[in-house]
Design an enzyme around this catalytic site. Structure first.
Site, PDB file in Angstrom:
ATOM      1  N   GLU A  95       0.840  -1.201   0.000  1.00 21.01           N
ATOM      2  CA  GLU A  95       0.000   0.000   0.000  1.00 21.01           C
ATOM      3  C   GLU A  95       0.872   1.247   0.000  1.00 21.01           C
ATOM      4  O   GLU A  95       1.999   1.225   0.505  1.00 21.01           O
ATOM      5  CB  GLU A  95      -0.908  -0.055   1.248  1.00 21.01           C
ATOM      6  CG  GLU A  95      -1.753   1.151   1.519  1.00 21.01           C
ATOM      7  CD  GLU A  95      -2.797   1.442   0.466  1.00 21.01           C
ATOM      8  OE1 GLU A  95      -2.460   1.441  -0.737  1.00 21.01           O
ATOM      9  OE2 GLU A  95      -3.955   1.720   0.833  1.00 21.01           O
ATOM     10  N   ASP A  96       0.344   2.321  -0.554  1.00 22.18           N
ATOM     11  CA  ASP A  96       1.122   3.564  -0.594  1.00 22.18           C
ATOM     12  C   ASP A  96       1.190   4.227   0.776  1.00 22.18           C
ATOM     13  O   ASP A  96       2.263   4.551   1.269  1.00 22.18           O
ATOM     14  CB  ASP A  96       0.562   4.537  -1.652  1.00 22.18           C
ATOM     15  CG  ASP A  96      -0.932   4.807  -1.515  1.00 22.18           C
ATOM     16  OD1 ASP A  96      -1.595   4.217  -0.640  1.00 22.18           O
ATOM     17  OD2 ASP A  96      -1.450   5.615  -2.307  1.00 22.18           O
ATOM     18  N   ASP A  99      -3.419   5.840   6.495  1.00 20.14           N
ATOM     19  CA  ASP A  99      -3.819   7.087   7.137  1.00 20.14           C
ATOM     20  C   ASP A  99      -4.738   6.741   8.315  1.00 20.14           C
ATOM     21  O   ASP A  99      -4.259   6.351   9.366  1.00 20.14           O
ATOM     22  CB  ASP A  99      -4.504   7.952   6.068  1.00 20.14           C
ATOM     23  CG  ASP A  99      -4.795   9.358   6.535  1.00 20.14           C
ATOM     24  OD1 ASP A  99      -3.959   9.940   7.222  1.00 20.14           O
ATOM     25  OD2 ASP A  99      -5.882   9.888   6.202  1.00 20.14           O
ATOM     26  N   PHE A 148      -0.411  16.698   3.595  1.00 24.39           N
ATOM     27  CA  PHE A 148      -0.814  15.974   2.383  1.00 24.39           C
ATOM     28  C   PHE A 148       0.417  15.720   1.512  1.00 24.39           C
ATOM     29  O   PHE A 148       1.213  16.617   1.251  1.00 24.39           O
ATOM     30  CB  PHE A 148      -1.889  16.732   1.617  1.00 24.39           C
ATOM     31  CG  PHE A 148      -2.642  15.819   0.690  1.00 24.39           C
ATOM     32  CD1 PHE A 148      -3.691  15.043   1.157  1.00 24.39           C
ATOM     33  CD2 PHE A 148      -2.264  15.694  -0.647  1.00 24.39           C
ATOM     34  CE1 PHE A 148      -4.359  14.162   0.318  1.00 24.39           C
ATOM     35  CE2 PHE A 148      -2.924  14.813  -1.494  1.00 24.39           C
ATOM     36  CZ  PHE A 148      -3.981  14.052  -1.014  1.00 24.39           C
ATOM     37  N   ARG A 161       1.464  11.896  -9.586  1.00 25.04           N
ATOM     38  CA  ARG A 161       1.855  10.513  -9.288  1.00 25.04           C
ATOM     39  C   ARG A 161       3.250  10.205  -9.844  1.00 25.04           C
ATOM     40  O   ARG A 161       3.971   9.377  -9.307  1.00 25.04           O
ATOM     41  CB  ARG A 161       0.868   9.518  -9.913  1.00 25.04           C
ATOM     42  CG  ARG A 161      -0.501   9.491  -9.253  1.00 25.04           C
ATOM     43  CD  ARG A 161      -1.266   8.266  -9.762  1.00 25.04           C
ATOM     44  NE  ARG A 161      -2.691   8.352  -9.519  1.00 25.04           N
ATOM     45  CZ  ARG A 161      -3.295   7.959  -8.396  1.00 25.04           C
ATOM     46  NH1 ARG A 161      -2.589   7.476  -7.408  1.00 25.04           N
ATOM     47  NH2 ARG A 161      -4.595   8.056  -8.278  1.00 25.04           N
TER      48      ARG A 161
HETATM   49  P1  IMP Z   1      -7.123   5.406   5.009  1.00 22.68           P
HETATM   50  O1  IMP Z   1      -8.228   4.458   4.697  1.00 22.68           O
HETATM   51  O2  IMP Z   1      -7.613   6.628   5.742  1.00 22.68           O
HETATM   52  O3  IMP Z   1      -5.952   4.781   5.731  1.00 22.68           O
HETATM   53  O4  IMP Z   1      -6.668   6.030   3.637  1.00 22.68           O
HETATM   54  C1  IMP Z   1      -5.653   5.572   2.916  1.00 22.68           C
HETATM   55  C2  IMP Z   1      -5.802   5.997   1.459  1.00 22.68           C
HETATM   56  O5  IMP Z   1      -6.083   7.404   1.312  1.00 22.68           O
HETATM   57  C3  IMP Z   1      -4.472   5.772   0.791  1.00 22.68           C
HETATM   58  O6  IMP Z   1      -4.429   4.493   0.208  1.00 22.68           O
HETATM   59  C4  IMP Z   1      -4.419   6.873  -0.233  1.00 22.68           C
HETATM   60  O7  IMP Z   1      -4.985   6.413  -1.434  1.00 22.68           O
HETATM   61  C5  IMP Z   1      -5.253   7.996   0.319  1.00 22.68           C
HETATM   62  N1  IMP Z   1      -4.400   9.025   0.962  1.00 22.68           N
HETATM   63  C6  IMP Z   1      -4.313   9.275   2.285  1.00 22.68           C
HETATM   64  N2  IMP Z   1      -3.454  10.272   2.537  1.00 22.68           N
HETATM   65  C7  IMP Z   1      -2.966  10.673   1.347  1.00 22.68           C
HETATM   66  C8  IMP Z   1      -1.991  11.684   0.955  1.00 22.68           C
HETATM   67  O8  IMP Z   1      -1.381  12.415   1.766  1.00 22.68           O
HETATM   68  N3  IMP Z   1      -1.755  11.782  -0.375  1.00 22.68           N
HETATM   69  C9  IMP Z   1      -2.386  11.012  -1.307  1.00 22.68           C
HETATM   70  N4  IMP Z   1      -3.275  10.049  -0.983  1.00 22.68           N
HETATM   71  C10 IMP Z   1      -3.575   9.882   0.332  1.00 22.68           C
HETATM   72 MG    MG Z   2      -3.914   3.777  -1.512  1.00 16.59          MG
END
Ligand code: IMP
Ligand code: MG
Length: 175
Positions: A95-96, A99, A148, A161
């Site tokens: 995963e990238d 959050d 962000f 990207r």
């Molecule tokens: P979570 O479900 O809140 O953990 O969200 C994770 C997803 O939100 C990641 O897989 C990203 O696709 C997106 N995301 C969260 N923070 C960022 C950021 O700072 N930049 C770009 N995408 C983000």
């Molecule tokens: Mg993601």
């Protein structure tokens, strides 16, 4: 456009960290049947770089998700599923960024129900300050501040990207 982005991790720093993660994976997954599952689209570059540094036989598969926006956290849907059966496999979810953790909780639950032999998370970035769901992330590239982030796969409105580095963007400064 890039004067609005403050570099957080350079291309060299990212590549060095990816190499270290790959070496850990080489040790942990020898004699296993490793499947890298890349969560599209943000983890594309991380997955391809990581996979080329892993010196083990492995399979790669891809899934795509969509999450509903603010106010509906935790509502995640698979828009493109895996091609292969993961039952009995050692699956590493790539995963990238983690959050709140809602996305990973959903994917962990969904994939666990398919009976892999093991299932772990490898996240390039970890923004712990915003974590709501308690998760065990086996491999983390970098911990990041509550800002962000774009680049190396991560987008802001589908842009940035392709930056080879990771940076902080101020969305309010963009049109
Ligand atoms: P979570 O479900 O809140 O953990 O969200 C994770 C997803 O939100 C990641 O897989 C990203 O696709 C997106 N995301 C969260 N923070 C960022 C950021 O700072 N930049 C770009 N995408 C983000
Ligand atoms: Mg993601």
């Amino acid at each position: 456009m890039n004067d609005k982005i403050e570099t957080l991790f350079t291309e060299d720093q990212i590549q060095a960290r990816v190499e270290t993660l790959a070496q850990q994976i080489n040790t942990d997954y020898s004699e296993r049947s490793l499947v890298l599952v890349s969560v599209l689209r943000g983890s594309i570059f991380f997955t391809t770089d990581l996979s080329r540094r892993i010196r083990l036989p492995l399979a790669m598969d891809f899934l795509s998700i969509s999450s509903y926006g603010e106010g509906s956290e935790g509502v995640v849907r698979i828009t493109k599923d895996l091609e292969e059966n993961i039952a009995g496999k050692d699956v590493l979810l790539v995963e990238d960024i983690v959050d709140t953790g809602f996305t990973m909780r959903y994917l962990m639950r969904t994939l666990l129900s398919r009976n892999p032999r093991s299932l772990e998370i490898c996240a390039l970035l970890d923004r712990r300050a915003r974590r709501i769901i308690d998760l065990d992330i086996k491999y983390v590239g970098f911990e990041i501040p509550d800002k962000f982030i774009v680049g190396y796969g991560l987008d802001y409105k589908q842009q940035f990207r392709n930056l080879p580095y990771i940076g902080i963007i101020q969305p309010d400064k963009l049109s």
